[in-house]
Design a protein around this motif. Structure first.
Motif, mmCIF file in Angstrom:
data_model
loop_
_atom_site.group_PDB
_atom_site.id
_atom_site.type_symbol
_atom_site.label_atom_id
_atom_site.label_comp_id
_atom_site.label_asym_id
_atom_site.label_seq_id
_atom_site.Cartn_x
_atom_site.Cartn_y
_atom_site.Cartn_z
ATOM 1 N N TYR A 437 17.193 17.031 5.516
ATOM 2 C CA TYR A 437 16.378 18.230 5.758
ATOM 3 C C TYR A 437 15.047 17.814 6.368
ATOM 4 N N TYR A 438 14.474 16.782 5.796
ATOM 5 C CA TYR A 438 13.178 16.322 6.296
ATOM 6 C C TYR A 438 13.268 15.837 7.737
ATOM 7 N N LEU A 439 14.346 15.128 8.062
ATOM 8 C CA LEU A 439 14.457 14.535 9.401
ATOM 9 C C LEU A 439 15.138 15.464 10.418
ATOM 10 N N SER A 440 15.314 16.737 10.059
ATOM 11 C CA SER A 440 15.999 17.647 10.980
ATOM 12 C C SER A 440 15.096 18.099 12.118
ATOM 13 N N GLY A 441 13.830 18.263 11.843
ATOM 14 C CA GLY A 441 12.916 18.759 12.878
ATOM 15 C C GLY A 441 12.105 17.637 13.485
ATOM 16 N N SER A 442 11.422 17.923 14.591
ATOM 17 C CA SER A 442 10.560 16.911 15.200
ATOM 18 C C SER A 442 9.550 16.455 14.158
ATOM 19 N N ARG A 443 9.257 15.178 14.167
ATOM 20 C CA ARG A 443 8.427 14.627 13.092
ATOM 21 C C ARG A 443 7.026 15.219 13.053
ATOM 22 N N ILE A 444 6.516 15.643 14.190
ATOM 23 C CA ILE A 444 5.126 16.073 14.236
ATOM 24 C C ILE A 444 4.949 17.481 13.664
ATOM 25 N N LYS A 445 6.055 18.215 13.557
ATOM 26 C CA LYS A 445 5.954 19.582 13.022
ATOM 27 C C LYS A 445 5.735 19.562 11.520
ATOM 28 N N ASP A 446 4.906 20.475 11.029
ATOM 29 C CA ASP A 446 4.730 20.604 9.580
ATOM 30 C C ASP A 446 6.024 21.162 8.988
ATOM 31 N N ILE A 447 6.313 20.771 7.763
ATOM 32 C CA ILE A 447 7.578 21.219 7.196
ATOM 33 C C ILE A 447 7.385 21.782 5.799
ATOM 34 N N ASN A 448 8.091 22.857 5.516
ATOM 35 C CA ASN A 448 8.052 23.468 4.199
ATOM 36 C C ASN A 448 9.442 23.320 3.574
ATOM 37 N N PHE A 449 9.469 22.706 2.436
ATOM 38 C CA PHE A 449 10.754 22.466 1.779
ATOM 39 C C PHE A 449 11.264 23.710 1.080
ATOM 40 N N VAL A 450 12.499 24.078 1.379
ATOM 41 C CA VAL A 450 13.157 25.125 0.619
ATOM 42 C C VAL A 450 14.414 24.474 0.061
ATOM 43 N N MET A 451 14.375 24.202 -1.235
ATOM 44 C CA MET A 451 15.429 23.413 -1.855
ATOM 45 C C MET A 451 16.821 24.012 -1.630
ATOM 46 N N GLU A 452 16.932 25.343 -1.757
ATOM 47 C CA GLU A 452 18.248 25.977 -1.582
ATOM 48 C C GLU A 452 18.794 25.690 -0.191
ATOM 49 N N ASP A 453 17.923 25.702 0.809
ATOM 50 C CA ASP A 453 18.377 25.447 2.175
ATOM 51 C C ASP A 453 18.831 23.998 2.332
ATOM 52 N N ALA A 454 18.056 23.087 1.767
ATOM 53 C CA ALA A 454 18.376 21.660 1.912
ATOM 54 C C ALA A 454 19.716 21.331 1.260
ATOM 55 N N LEU A 455 20.045 22.048 0.180
ATOM 56 C CA LEU A 455 21.252 21.712 -0.589
ATOM 57 C C LEU A 455 22.460 22.583 -0.247
ATOM 58 N N ASN A 456 22.291 23.502 0.679
ATOM 59 C CA ASN A 456 23.376 24.405 1.017
ATOM 60 C C ASN A 456 24.565 23.643 1.624
ATOM 61 N N PHE A 457 25.675 23.597 0.898
ATOM 62 C CA PHE A 457 26.838 22.842 1.368
ATOM 63 C C PHE A 457 27.431 23.443 2.636
ATOM 64 N N ASP A 458 27.099 24.701 2.928
ATOM 65 C CA ASP A 458 27.668 25.349 4.114
ATOM 66 C C ASP A 458 26.690 25.425 5.277
ATOM 67 N N GLY A 459 25.488 24.952 5.080
ATOM 68 C CA GLY A 459 24.498 25.023 6.163
ATOM 69 C C GLY A 459 24.483 23.735 6.966
ATOM 70 N N ASN A 460 23.511 23.606 7.844
ATOM 71 C CA ASN A 460 23.372 22.376 8.618
ATOM 72 C C ASN A 460 22.584 21.355 7.805
ATOM 73 N N THR A 461 23.231 20.848 6.780
ATOM 74 C CA THR A 461 22.511 20.047 5.778
ATOM 75 C C THR A 461 23.130 18.664 5.581
ATOM 76 N N GLY A 462 22.454 17.862 4.794
ATOM 77 C CA GLY A 462 22.968 16.550 4.398
ATOM 78 C C GLY A 462 24.320 16.662 3.697
ATOM 79 N N PRO A 463 24.414 17.527 2.665
ATOM 80 C CA PRO A 463 25.717 17.650 1.992
ATOM 81 C C PRO A 463 26.847 18.022 2.958
ATOM 82 N N TYR A 464 26.554 18.903 3.905
ATOM 83 C CA TYR A 464 27.575 19.324 4.866
ATOM 84 C C TYR A 464 28.043 18.155 5.733
ATOM 85 N N VAL A 465 27.104 17.341 6.225
ATOM 86 C CA VAL A 465 27.546 16.249 7.110
ATOM 87 C C VAL A 465 28.206 15.131 6.291
ATOM 88 N N GLN A 466 27.721 14.916 5.064
ATOM 89 C CA GLN A 466 28.374 13.905 4.223
ATOM 90 C C GLN A 466 29.791 14.361 3.869
#
Ligand code: ARG
Length: 580
Positions: A437-466
């Protein structure tokens, strides 16, 4: 192995040479000009010929027609068409099978690895937390971007030295020693570890400066005591030195746990304290070169001609500062590692600091000043106060990881309760979700963590690609159980071709990520691979295909996907798991 773009660009160069223009672009220029059209109907690659019309002194339409002819007979393409000044190119399916697919399988773990770094050394300074202060989510960026850049450079053949430039020196140790002597004990720290140290640190800061909210009166005498303890430490007082070393050991042990979760190791832990005796020589050099100016008692380098505020070298009392130490460290690293590039990853808040001391290094006459690279990143915030720790408003990295791991464990207990090695998997998926989730956007952009989004198995997430990687493993396991009939491979479905074309892009993505110091190029590419693979998986029967040649081709494509994902994940600190 040459990329498809390189093969086409080489041929285009020959075509351009035949046009007899006074100056001509080279292969690399043409590779950069080739674009991926938004719509596959327009072909797989396009050359916007207006980009060449000035150098070649011809109309785009004319160039497109001429180059279209030049591509005739090139094995890698199926057809080329000149359309309104664009050259649209379709890649040959046979090439995708005979070269791309077989090339990936033959290269295996080396697929995508370049050799641009051969014989070159890169030093990377990252993570670098300040001992005894909290290791918080602000350090996530430097830690994972830094390590990704290291992995990317290693993959491209560079010799890499990862340095954790620990903030292990400074007045905070004076404060900590006072706090420890006043409120702490050996047993307390042995039991509570770094959390206790941070607690003591927060207490002493509140006591020195006061905290209205908590009704604490400021006590400046404690500040004096802290400075005195730090001075004793600088002078080599045995007791204080022993405490200092102990505090560092305790902190390091804690950091190691986080690094282990991320699969990160360092080649050097030389922190700020290491450079204490290396600064005087650089200060002398600055003085000898006439670069030091005295300003209100402090020694500075005037940077006004370069549009920057002065760089502070010595305080009024002669003590050194953050830039002084960075300059000494850079000189030491140049001598020690003979680097071709030195990369520093920190929050964008430190951009001025780096611009300043890079300039000072240049003014000192070090000809390697242009090998210093600062890689900044934006700020991190978190939704909801749930993760706040007892240190107040900072969120510790380990607490963020813990929360993600707990949530993944809960989801897994529902979805797949019988999975073997659950804890290890939950850790890799939870930590991977945060990193991805952290490395999804350009590094220079500020990022706000939304845990549900990061862990969504059906979204464009780490769990999905793993999960997608695990899916390729499961197909390959089933394929192994079949009898290995030899069959000539061939593409029979559009989704096979589309997936192979995505897999073919990996080497250029690696180069782009390095050139831009941007791990998110890989993160986004992984999503492209997963999207193409899952489409292929749903639309094409793999194991179930009745024709042995079709089945063999699809298994091979699955294996190639497995290779690409397996090579790409570690580049962004993501673990591969055969089962989720
Ligand atoms: N310890 C510093 C901090 O936490 C970061 C150090 C970055 N590296 C450097 N060479 N200055 O802010």
């Amino acid at each position: 192995m040459k990329t498809i773009k390189q093969l086409i660009a080489t041929k285009l160069c020959e075509g351009i040479a035949a046009l007899g223009a006074p100056t001509t672009p080279d292969v690399a220029d043409l590779v950069a000009m080739l674009e991926y059209p938004p719509d596959e109907a327009m072909g797989d690659l396009a050359l916007p010929c207006f980009k060449l019309s000035r150098t070649l002194r011809r109309a785009p339409v004319q160039i497109a027609v001429a180059l279209c002819e030049a591509l005739n007979g090139l094995e890698v393409i199926e057809r080329a068409e000149a359309v309104n000044g664009y050259l649209n190119i379709t890649v040959a399916r046979s090439y995708l099978v005979d070269n791309v697919l077989s090339g990936i399988l033959a290269a295996g773990e080396h697929y995508g690895a370049g050799n641009e770094g051969q014989g070159k050394t890169v030093v990377l300074d990252y993570s670098s937390p300040n001992v005894a202060k909290p290791f918080h989510i602000g350090h996530l960026g430097t830690t994972v971007i830094g390590h990704s850049l290291k992995k990317l450079h290693e993959f491209a053949g560079y010799k890499c030295v990862g340095i954790n430039y620990l903030g292990d020196w400074g007045t905070q140790f004076g404060k900590l020693i006072v706090a420890y002597k006043k409120w702490g004990s050996r047993e307390m720290i042995e039991e509570g570890g770094i959390d206790k140290l941070v607690e003591l640190y927060v207490m002493i800061n509140n006591a020195i400066s006061g905290n209205e909210e908590k009704g604490i009166q400021a006590d400046p005498a404690l500040g004096d005591a802290a400075r005195a303890e730090f001075r004793k430490l600088e002078e080599g007082d045995e007791e204080n030195l022993a405490l200092w070393r102990w505090f560092i050991d305790i902190s390091l042990a804690e950091y190691e746990k986080t690094y282990k979760q991320l699969g990160i190791t360092f080649d050097s832990y030389k922190g700020e304290s290491f450079y204490t005796d290396k600064m005087p020589a650089e200060v002398q050099k600055l003085r000898d070169k006439g670069l030091l100016k005295i300003d209100d008692g402090a020694s500075i380098v005037d940077l006004q001609p370069y549009g920057m505020p002065p760089c502070l070298i010595l305080k009024r009392d002669g003590s050194t500062l953050y830039p002084t130490r960075d300059i000494a460290a850079a000189v030491y690293r140049k001598n020690e590692y003979k680097f071709d590039k030195a990369i520093y990853v920190t929050s964008a808040g430190q951009s001025l600091h780096f611009a300043q001391w890079f300039k000072v290094v240049e003014l000192m006459g070090y000809d390697w000043h242009d090998q210093l690279v600062h890689v900044p990143y934006g700020t991190v915030s978190i939704n909801g106060a749930k993760l706040a720790t007892r240190t107040g408003n900072v969120v510790l990295l380990k607490d963020l990881f813990r929360a993600a791991i707990d949530e993944v464990s809960r989801i897994m207990a529902e979805k797949n309760p019988d999975l073997a090695g659950k804890e290890e998997i939950a850790e890799a998926v939870g930590v991977g979700a945060i990193v991805f989730y952290y490395l999804s956007g350009s590094r220079i952009k500020d990022i706000n963590f939304v845990m549900e989004d990061a862990l969504n198995f059906d979204g464009n997430t780490g769990p999905y690609v793993q999960y997608t990687y695990a899916r390729t493993c499961s197909v390959l396991r089933r394929a192994e159980a079949l009898d290995g009939q030899q069959a000539a491979l061939a593409i029979t479905a559009p989704d096979e071709a589309t997936l192979l074309k995505v897999l073919a892009k990996f080497p250029e993505k690696v180069s782009a990520a390095i050139a831009e110091y941007e791990p998110s190029v890989i993160t986004r590419y992984i999503l492209d691979v997963c999207a193409a693979f899952n489409r292929f998986y749903h639309n094409c029967q793999i194991i179930g295909a009745t024709d042995p040649a079709v089945r063999a081709t699809r298994v091979a494509i699955t294996r190639a996907t497995n290779v690409v994902l397996g090579n790409a994940f570690p580049l962004i600190c993501l673990k591969t798991m055969e089962q989720i």
